[in-house]
Design a protein around this motif. Structure first.
Motif, PDB file in Angstrom:
ATOM      1  N   CYS A 234       0.949  -1.057   0.059  1.00 29.17           N
ATOM      2  CA  CYS A 234       0.037   0.035  -0.067  1.00 29.17           C
ATOM      3  C   CYS A 234       0.956   1.484  -0.149  1.00 29.17           C
ATOM      4  CB  CYS A 234      -1.021  -0.208   1.290  1.00 29.17           C
ATOM      5  SG  CYS A 234      -1.839   1.446   1.519  1.00 29.17           S
TER       6      CYS A 234
ATOM      7  N   HIS B 150      -0.200  -3.725   5.544  1.00 32.01           N
ATOM      8  CA  HIS B 150      -1.303  -3.994   6.434  1.00 32.01           C
ATOM      9  C   HIS B 150      -2.651  -4.722   5.451  1.00 32.01           C
ATOM     10  CE1 HIS B 150      -1.918   0.611   5.771  1.00 32.01           C
ATOM     11  NE2 HIS B 150      -2.227   0.028   4.670  1.00 32.01           N
TER      12      HIS B 150
ATOM     13  N   CYS C 158      -7.027  -3.396   2.921  1.00 25.07           N
ATOM     14  CA  CYS C 158      -6.994  -1.930   2.962  1.00 25.07           C
ATOM     15  C   CYS C 158      -7.577  -1.042   1.795  1.00 25.07           C
ATOM     16  CB  CYS C 158      -5.538  -1.445   3.075  1.00 25.07           C
ATOM     17  SG  CYS C 158      -5.304   0.424   2.979  1.00 25.07           S
TER      18      CYS C 158
ATOM     19  N   ARG D  95      -1.949  -3.511  -8.028  1.00 27.48           N
ATOM     20  CA  ARG D  95      -1.597  -3.569  -6.645  1.00 27.48           C
ATOM     21  C   ARG D  95      -0.450  -4.736  -6.840  1.00 27.48           C
ATOM     22  NH1 ARG D  95      -2.525   0.105  -3.137  1.00 27.48           N
ATOM     23  NH2 ARG D  95      -3.603  -0.534  -1.037  1.00 27.48           N
TER      24      ARG D  95
HETATM   25 ZN   LIG Z   1      -3.154   0.787   3.339  1.00 20.68          ZN
END
Ligand SMILES: [Zn+2]
Ligand SMILES: [Zn+2]
Length: 349
Positions: A41, A63, A158, A338
């Motif tokens: 992230c 996370h 997230c 991602r």
């Molecule tokens: Zn994040």
């Protein structure tokens, strides 16, 4: 103590190095999770580089955690060994304040405990998911539905909940026009989720470079914000705008795109203040808002929603040796959409 292999940065400049970290012995309500995948992230980078305030080193970020329960504490009732589970941006909260009691633990009045770079209730510095194991109290663990593979599950913890929560809160649904500003890790999830909620979805991206992806992933329209005509054409259009961009943007230009009673919600946070002209809000009873991840109950709801609608992020799986390179590519917006670390590649070395 339980020793986990991890990748940590030892200074704001990095680079990542293999190391080991200690996880606490299981308390009665704790579960031990063997991490299989961890998403990367943008917040990991901001935090590890000290851009959001000083942090302690070594620091293990991460996370967006997906793995398997390997051990449970004596009083655990929600999970059993072998369960497929996830952990997101927080690992604890006070559990007693008004917001916690509402299930909005992310807004805990006493401050939730971040998954990394926070001090937990045991006085230990929390270390995140770029590691082989983590110990978390069962109340901050969510169940990953069987139909979602663990690699694509990770970013939902997230990027998924950060976009799902405001879309739910502000009522993305059939008959609503939703715009998503930015088409990266968060933006592409916002598009998929808003589309599944039945809204008419428009992407507002700097260029038309990713237009084909946008339309394929669920957008009905795709506009370049570098084209001034976009703002003329779309003035007064949207019921909801989700801004996923954490850089400076001309916020008043975006507010002018809201319809009567429309809301522009920020999920990214630029370091500098955004100069909002109140006159951008008053004439159409517009709102300017913020939203941060989601509560644990809502995170589970999001995972179940994604399973039901077959929604998963677009990912690129990397090995533990490629984290530095991946971070550089995140900073250059060179990722579709991602990065996810395959934790099985994290040997001791
Ligand atoms: Zn994040
Ligand atoms: Zn609380």
């Amino acid at each position: 103590m339980i020793t986990a292999n991890a990748r940590a940065v030892f200074s704001p400049e990095g680079p990542f190095q293999p190391t080991t970290i200690e996880r606490r012995e299981l308390q009665p309500h704790d579960v031990l999770i063997e991490i299989k995948y961890a998403g990367i992230c943008h917040s990991d980078i901001h935090t590890a580089r000290g851009e959001w305030g000083p942090v302690q080193y070594p620091l293990v970020p991460g996370h967006e955690i997906a793995g398997i329960v390997r051990q449970v504490g004596s009083a655990v009732t929600k999970y059993a060994v072998g369960d497929r589970v996830g952990v997101g941006c927080m690992v604890d909260s006070c559990g007693e304040c008004e917001n916690c009691r509402k299930g909005e633990e992310q807004y805990c009045l006493n401050g939730h405990t971040g998954t990394y770079a926070a001090i937990d209730r045991y006085g230990q510095y929390t270390q995140g998911g770029y590691s082989t194991h983590i110990v978390v109290t069962e109340d901050f663990v969510v169940r990953i539905p069987d139909s979602i593979e663990l690699d694509v599950a990770a970013p939902l913890l997230c990027a998924g909940i950060t976009t799902y929560s405001p879309l739910r809160h502000w009522g993305a649904a059939p008959g609503k026009k939703v715009a998503v500003v930015g088409f990266g890790g968060l933006g592409h999830m916002a598009v998929k989720i808003a589309h599944a909620m039945g809204a008419e979805v428009t992407v507002l991206s700097q260029t038309l470079k990713k237009k084909e992806d946008g339309l394929r992933l669920g957008a009905d329209h795709y506009y370049a914000t570098s084209d001034p005509q976009t703002f003329e054409k779309l003035a007064g259009t949207f019921d909801l705008i989700v801004n996923t961009v954490s850089a400076q943007i001309d916020i008043n230009a975006y507010l002018s795109l809201l319809a009567l009673d429309g809301t522009l919600v920020n999920v990214g946070a630029p370091a500098e203040p955004l100069p909002v002209q109140v006159f951008s809000l008053i004439p159409h009873r517009r709102s300017f808002a913020g939203s941060m991840i989601g509560g644990i109950r809502e995170t589970q709801e999001m995972l179940d929603f994604c399973a039901e609608h077959s929604i998963t992020p677009e990912i690129e799986v990397i090995s533990a040796n490629q984290i530095d390179e991946a971070w550089e590519r995140v900073l250059a917006s060179d990722v579709r959409y991602r990065f996810v670390i395959d934790i099985s590649t994290m040997g001791k070395e």
